[in-house]
Design an enzyme around this catalytic site. Sequence first.
Site, PDB file in Angstrom:
ATOM      1  N   ASP A 223      -0.374  73.942 121.959  1.00 29.57           N
ATOM      2  CA  ASP A 223      -1.187  72.857 122.494  1.00 29.57           C
ATOM      3  C   ASP A 223      -1.631  71.881 121.405  1.00 29.57           C
ATOM      4  O   ASP A 223      -1.980  72.283 120.295  1.00 29.57           O
ATOM      5  CB  ASP A 223      -2.429  73.489 123.153  1.00 29.57           C
ATOM      6  CG  ASP A 223      -3.432  72.464 123.627  1.00 29.57           C
ATOM      7  OD1 ASP A 223      -3.114  71.738 124.581  1.00 29.57           O
ATOM      8  OD2 ASP A 223      -4.536  72.407 123.047  1.00 29.57           O
ATOM      9  N   GLU A 296       3.572  70.611 122.022  1.00 27.56           N
ATOM     10  CA  GLU A 296       3.034  69.459 122.735  1.00 27.56           C
ATOM     11  C   GLU A 296       2.547  68.412 121.740  1.00 27.56           C
ATOM     12  O   GLU A 296       1.591  68.649 121.004  1.00 27.56           O
ATOM     13  CB  GLU A 296       1.855  69.870 123.630  1.00 27.56           C
ATOM     14  CG  GLU A 296       1.314  68.697 124.433  1.00 27.56           C
ATOM     15  CD  GLU A 296      -0.151  68.845 124.823  1.00 27.56           C
ATOM     16  OE1 GLU A 296      -0.536  68.265 125.856  1.00 27.56           O
ATOM     17  OE2 GLU A 296      -0.913  69.502 124.097  1.00 27.56           O
TER      18      GLU A 296
END
Length: 577
Positions: A223, A296
């Site tokens: 993330d 990401e």
Amino acid sequence: MGALVKILTLSCLLALTLPTLAEVGWWKTAQFYQIYPRSFKDSDDDGVGDINGITQQLAYLKEIGITATWLSPIFTSPMADFGYDVANLTDIDPIFGTMEDFERLLARAKELDIKIILDFVPNHTSDECDWFIRSAAGEEEYKDFYVWHTGKVVNGIRQPPTNWIGVFRGSMWTWHEGRQAYYLHQFHAKQPDLNYRNPKVVEAMKDVLRFWLRKGAFGFRIDAVPHVYEVPADADGNWPDEPRNENSNDPEDYGYLQHIYTTDQPETIELVYAFREVIEEIDQELGGDDRILLTEAYSPLNILMQYYGNETHLGSQIPFNFNLLANIGFDSDAYHYSELIHNWLDNMPEGQVANWVFGNHDQSRIGSRLGADRIDACNMIVLTLPGVSITYQGEEMGMTDVFISWEDTVDPQACQTNEEEFESHTRDPVRTPFQWSDEKNAGFSDAQSTWLPVGLDYKLVNVKRERGIALSHLNIYKQLRALRDEPTLKQGDVTVTAIGPNVLAFKRSLAGQKSYITVININDDVESINLDSVFTSISSQLQYVVVNDKSVRRKNDLTFANSVLLMPKEAVVLSTV
């Protein structure tokens, strides 16, 4: 990846040689599916989805041909950011279930040959994490686990050390009374940033990866990677202010500054390489299929390509390609689609694999962002281009954004704004409960109420109903997925072109196999196109393999390559005869 051949025409064609069958691992042509656990399936009727609910519905993922699913965070958390604020990195939050529930999920997934990928949040923890509590108390082992600074005194008033603004608005710095210092948080104040310039932090986070890999996870979606490092402090322990972005006039908004010192630092790439080393280490230890990293990052293309690795280091197998998600708008023409597809394929390092993304838990859904009559087209793009397809839960059946009032809004990114501005910041509309059926709460839960409201259209848009409609979004998705098992779709070359402003087309071809041509009419004009003038080595007649509900043709119908007629918003896959 083989030699890249560019055909210089007005429509900007591209041919790309892909690996041979023997070179392809499971993930290189895989179908990934993102599950947002709070909203997938509620097994205990508390209104919130859970691990047992996922286990119950894994057979659905098999039905739609999913190879691997990544779960948004299920770890212990006070839920200030719905799990992205992790308090215990090696345990399951009770709202989702127990470690035993997770182990049963892994066992069921193994039976179905579906890989489980976990969300890994490296940038920060919760302020309720034991590490942060010990760091705030000044314990020697942990005092430098986070980024602390006593601030600066201006006219007798203590202020944060820099002007940095967080993603969730306001200063990136919050004063901690116990430590008598400010701590850095690029996101919510309850999400303090870890200090990766401390080697102990890097090792601790590597151990977290090892823990879950040994449990049976097949990898991680990492993330918010660009935020992990800030520019190094100077000799006095201070950082520079970030410059203004003149496009924003709101001094509390993240976009008010240019984040040149708090994102995309070169050490971030090196950290991804270090995490990949852990993956390789566990691959050696446990054997079996490859374990993988998905990263990401909404970063410039030249930075994203570095995530793949370099001459000396392996990186992320799947740096998320958000080109289409972030840049295609309602008014984009076929040239824009083609350009964005080319950008990735043209710049991808040799030997690497492309991936295609149109939706996730942070962005407006395809049908709301681009129009419900383009849902099939977007799924065709994701599923017939070469490489990895990535689908956010519900996009396969055409779920759309659900209006959530200010009173019902729970997303912290929106809650830190106000009633006038929250709609442009909220992510709640794309996180609503999955629509399984036309029963109570769309079959998601038997609770009196759900953590977010169910979409008002659930009696029309749901899995149960769409299974019975031949040209539903769900059944078209399943047809496209089945087509991906063809050798041409797995290993074929690709040629991508815009045929004028309204029609996007790409051809997949492989020696000794049928060629497949995806043709999409993006807009509302009837279009007649000559595919003979665009693609080489195709038969004079072509067969319809997949059609959407805009088409007047049916599967197995024939057409001449030099005169393919497209209805408004029609999207089809043709094959050579």
